[in-house]
Design an enzyme around this catalytic site. Structure first.
Site, mmCIF file in Angstrom:
data_model
loop_
_atom_site.group_PDB
_atom_site.id
_atom_site.type_symbol
_atom_site.label_atom_id
_atom_site.label_comp_id
_atom_site.label_asym_id
_atom_site.label_seq_id
_atom_site.Cartn_x
_atom_site.Cartn_y
_atom_site.Cartn_z
ATOM 1 N N LYS A 11 0.840 -1.217 0.000
ATOM 2 C CA LYS A 11 0.000 0.000 0.000
ATOM 3 C C LYS A 11 0.868 1.258 0.000
ATOM 4 O O LYS A 11 0.640 2.174 -0.786
ATOM 5 C CB LYS A 11 -0.934 -0.038 1.225
ATOM 6 C CG LYS A 11 -1.864 1.140 1.338
ATOM 7 C CD LYS A 11 -3.093 0.798 2.152
ATOM 8 C CE LYS A 11 -2.855 0.892 3.655
ATOM 9 N NZ LYS A 11 -2.705 2.274 4.153
ATOM 10 N N ASP A 38 1.467 -1.335 11.764
ATOM 11 C CA ASP A 38 0.180 -1.771 11.205
ATOM 12 C C ASP A 38 -0.137 -3.234 11.535
ATOM 13 O O ASP A 38 -1.246 -3.704 11.285
ATOM 14 C CB ASP A 38 0.174 -1.578 9.683
ATOM 15 C CG ASP A 38 0.180 -0.097 9.311
ATOM 16 O OD1 ASP A 38 -0.166 0.741 10.154
ATOM 17 O OD2 ASP A 38 0.559 0.216 8.161
#
Ligand code: S3P
Length: 430
Positions: free
Chosen positions: A23, A316
């Site tokens: 991402k 994350d």
């Protein structure tokens, strides 16, 4: 709100998998491809909602971006060819688009308004607004620019030397991108190294940047040239399946072509420290990034302490690591992770509430959580809170629950991993 029933099947995880593109790197491929002159060809681009927001933002400034699935072609005349967007720009759920785009807009002579969804509207933007104002950008917004909606009028900037008050790659990247429009060298001095994809990708586009451990200096006024970017698989997506294979008995999984940038591999260190059976092969370097494979088998795990410099390298992954810790023997303590409170949800609260609801022994602290394992999980209701990483964590938890789990709001997973459920089905032994 939609619901998805996750059946308690408990079948082993087995086989080989490649996960969609990273991402962070996908966002940056659009940003640098747009800032550069000529054609940029991106393969294995993450076709998720967040990265589409970055594409839309640069299209709104007149950049030609053609996308066919994971293949993207950007044709740009460079920043001098950009036009002022006619409409406010919708950033959806994407914090990376918001912060990095503000860095670029700080240097452009346009008036632009940015807004996002409910979650993004409640995430702090002052961390980038402050240094960008210091460089000379005119920014206003809700609560004096702390939150979206924000309006910015950029222009010629003054270069600064900046010490970010938070450990954040987004803040670092925003200031470095603004630094391209400065009047000399811009320096960012980090207290802990955060993911360095901006630094790597700038060089892939022919740019100049000096990295001396945690001090990064970027000269202004660079001419960048379009290039070819092959995005590595996202280790943050792979992490869900690594944990699945670690905790579902009799599993063995190999993930190929995954990014192994050392600023992102904290999850591998955690798995090793817990006693997982894991093998990592670094295979090739592309555009400053390392790509390789990870093989993992289920095994007995032990609780550990996770804190300090390790946290930014796995920020994350903490939701899925919390689930992992529920299956490890003894206590796992996660500290120094207060940044989790400012993610897509307050991830300390949402992880703790969700896992408690599924039967785990876990409690929140101000800057992390304490998990006592191992516990068998019961199933029940799991609310994603609209946070993609919480949604995927619940789906992985359901692989070991005794009863079915109802996942509330599964659609948010499309933000970073639209093919999550089909990839999961492909590695579940039938
Ligand atoms: C990102 C940096 C991290 C991370 C986010 C992506 C990036 O955020 O959590 O998912 O691409 O730079 P922070 O910079 O807020 O820590």
């Amino acid at each position: 709100m939609t619901k998805k029933t996750l059946h308690a099947i408990q079948s082993p995880i087995e086989g080989n998998l490649t996960v969609p593109g990273d991402k962070s790197i996908s966002h940056r491929s659009i940003i640098f491809g747009s800032l550069s002159k000529g054609r940029t060809v991106v393969s294995n681009f993450l076709d998720g909602e967040d990265c589409l927001r970055t594409i839309d933002a640069f299209r709104a400034m007149g950049v030609s971006i053609q996308k066919n699935g994971a293949h993207v072609i950007i044709d740009s005349k460079g920043v001098n060819g950009f036009v002022e967007p006619k409409q406010p720009i919708d950033l959806g759920n994407s914090g990376t688009t918001a912060r990095l785009l503000l860095g670029v807009l700080a240097g452009l002579p346009f008036h632009v308004t940015l807004f996002g969804d409910d979650s993004l509207t409640n995430r702090p933007m002052d961390r980038v607004v402050r240094p960008l104002r210091q460089m000379g950008a005119k920014i206003d917004g809700r609560e004096n620019g702390k939150y979206l909606p924000i309006s910015i009028r950029g222009g010629a900037l003054e270069s600064i030397s900046f010490i970010p008050p938070v450990k954040s790659a987004q803040v670092k990247s925003a200031v470095l991108l603004a630094g391209l429009f400065g009047d000399s060298n811009t320096t960012v001095i980090e207290s802990t190294k955060t993911r360095d994809h901006t630094e790597n990708m700038l060089q892939a586009f022919g740019g100049e940047i000096n990295v001396d451990q945690t001090t990064i200096t970027i000269p202004a006024n660079q001419s960048l040239e379009g290039t070819t970017i092959d995005v590595p698989g996202d280790i943050s997506s792979a992490a869900f399946f690594l944990v699945a294979a670690a905790i579902v008995p009799n599993s063995k999984l190999t993930i190929n072509d995954v990014g192994l940038n050392h600023t992102r591999t904290g999850i591998i260190d955690v798995l090793k420290k817990m006693g997982a059976s894991i093998e990592v092969k670094e295979e090739r370097h592309i555009g400053g990034e390392i790509i390789g494979s990870i093989t993992i088998e289920s095994s007995k795990l032990n609780g550990i302490e996770i804190d300090g410099d390790l946290i930014p390298r796995m920020i994350d992954e903490i939701p899925i690591v919390a689930l992992l810790a529920t299956q490890a023997n003894g206590k796992t303590v996660i500290r120094d992770a207060e940044e989790l409170r400012y993610k897509e949800s307050d991830r300390i609260q949402s992880v703790v509430d969700t896992l408690q609801g599924l039967g785990a022994t876990i409690q929140a602290t101000e800057d992390g959580m304490i998990i006592d394992g191992d516990t068998s999980l019961s199933g029940g209701v799991g609310n994603s809170y609209g946070d993609h990483r919480i949604g995927m964590m619940i789906a992985i938890a359901s692989l070991i629950t005794k009863e079915d789990t109802q996942l509330i709001d599964p659609e948010c997973i499309n933000i970073s991993y639209p093919s999550f459920f089909s990839d999961l089905a492909n590695i579940q032994q039938k």
